[in-house]
Design an enzyme around this catalytic site. Structure first.
Site, mmCIF file in Angstrom:
data_model
loop_
_atom_site.group_PDB
_atom_site.id
_atom_site.type_symbol
_atom_site.label_atom_id
_atom_site.label_comp_id
_atom_site.label_asym_id
_atom_site.label_seq_id
_atom_site.Cartn_x
_atom_site.Cartn_y
_atom_site.Cartn_z
ATOM 1 N N CYS A 220 0.910 -1.154 0.000
ATOM 2 C CA CYS A 220 0.000 0.000 0.000
ATOM 3 C C CYS A 220 0.940 1.192 0.000
ATOM 4 C CB CYS A 220 -0.933 -0.037 1.201
ATOM 5 S SG CYS A 220 -0.113 -0.265 2.800
ATOM 6 N N VAL A 223 2.149 0.177 5.601
ATOM 7 C CA VAL A 223 1.990 -1.039 6.400
ATOM 8 C C VAL A 223 0.547 -1.421 6.736
ATOM 9 C CG1 VAL A 223 4.251 -1.001 7.539
ATOM 10 C CG2 VAL A 223 2.401 0.413 8.451
ATOM 11 N N ARG A 225 -2.783 -1.302 5.318
ATOM 12 C CA ARG A 225 -3.599 -2.152 4.456
ATOM 13 C C ARG A 225 -2.842 -3.414 4.041
ATOM 14 N NH1 ARG A 225 -5.478 3.038 0.890
ATOM 15 N NH2 ARG A 225 -3.450 3.762 1.638
#
Length: 310
Positions: A220, A223, A225
């Protein structure tokens, strides 16, 4: 017994889950970050609190510098089939796109999961990830990336890339499938558990066919998602094959390898909601996974409502 446990933890505005999440706050934060903090590597990090350590992905040294091997990415322990089934990475910066594609080539990645839009509208428009592909062919140092197909759907887009390494004397071309989830707000959660569970099944189907012997890259911006997606994959395997649910243990393990994975309390609660809905779907009490997340809906208040994807 999970449903009773869920109801207990959910009571009083998620009080039990909030306490669990608070206990995870310092997990993994004390590890040394020697390589990430060198003067040459500092500019390669999008965030100064998301830095890889002992499980970092190492690249080849191509320019003769010991810093050539650095990229902000970690091997994650959450794979069900392999301890290196996933690589968790930050969204590439303009200055690290070449290293990003070099990692994909060197690790023979065939499944690539993107969980952010390149630009996202919060209070201000924010760049979350440099766009590392184009509608045609794009060159990244020695690697060429050609987009061969793009299928935009309501909540995600699926692309196919052909990549070549110009340094390799053979005319080898590799195919990569790009799963781009576009309906996940930063620091938030998807609108329904069904969305993420369906997307995970789609990705896992491709992984099982093409990535059994190579890691899948998930990214993403940093960290949150990414951790949630890798956690839901492991969680579903736990339920299906081990008949247990251990969201706390999964997140603890993730954070020991990359700090802040599953970044918010909402994401932690959402994982538990996913577990409940997966269990109910298996027992026939909630086949359609109908949970609607009211907090997520409020995030979309300025956006035209979306139809549910089935």
């Amino acid at each position: 017994d999970y449903e009773a446990y869920y109801k207990k933890q959910k009571a009083d505005s998620n009080c039990g889950f909030a306490e669990e999440f608070e206990d995870l706050k310092i997990v993994g934060t004390s590890q040394a970050k020697i390589h990430a903090l060198t003067l040459d590597n500092k500019p390669k990090n999008r965030y100064n609190n998301v830095l890889p350590d002992s499980s970092r992905v190492k690249l080849s040294i191509i320019h003769g510098s010991p810093y050539d091997d650095y990229i902000n990415a970690n091997y994650m322990p959450q794979g069900y089939l392999s301890r290196k089934e996933f690589i968790a990475a930050q969204g590439p910066l303009p200055t690290t796109v070449n290293e990003f594609w070099r990692m994909i080539w060197e690790k023979n990645v065939q499944t690539l999961v993107m969980l952010t839009r390149c630009n996202e509208q919060g209070r201000f428009l924010q760049v979350k990830c440099e766009q590392y592909w184009s509608s045609g062919t794009k060159h990244f140092e020695n690697i060429t990336v050609k987009t061969t197909s793009e299928i935009p759907l309501e909540d995600w887009t699926i692309r196919d890339f052909d990549i070549k390494n110009l340094q390799v004397k053979t005319a080898e071309t590799r195919s990569i499938r790009h799963f781009h989830f576009t309906a996940w707000p930063d620091h938030g959660v998807p609108e329904t558990t069904e969305l993420l569970i369906s997307f995970r099944h789609l990705v896992r189907e491709h992984m099982n066919q093409y990535s059994r012997h190579s890691p899948t890259v998930v990214h993403c911006a940093g960290v949150g998602r990414t951790g949630t997606f890798i956690a839901i994959d492991r969680l579903i395997f736990q339920i299906e094959r081990e008949n247990i649910v251990d969201v706390f243990g999964i997140v603890h393990d993730l954070r020991m390898h990359r700090p802040l994975m599953v970044q918010t309390e909402d994401q932690y609660v959402f994982l538990n909601q996913c577990a409940l809905d997966v269990i109910r779907s298996r027992t026939g009490t909630n086949v359609d996974l109908i949970y609607q997340n009211t907090a997520a809906l409020s995030i979309y208040e300025n956006v035209e409502p979306k139809k549910r994807y089935s």
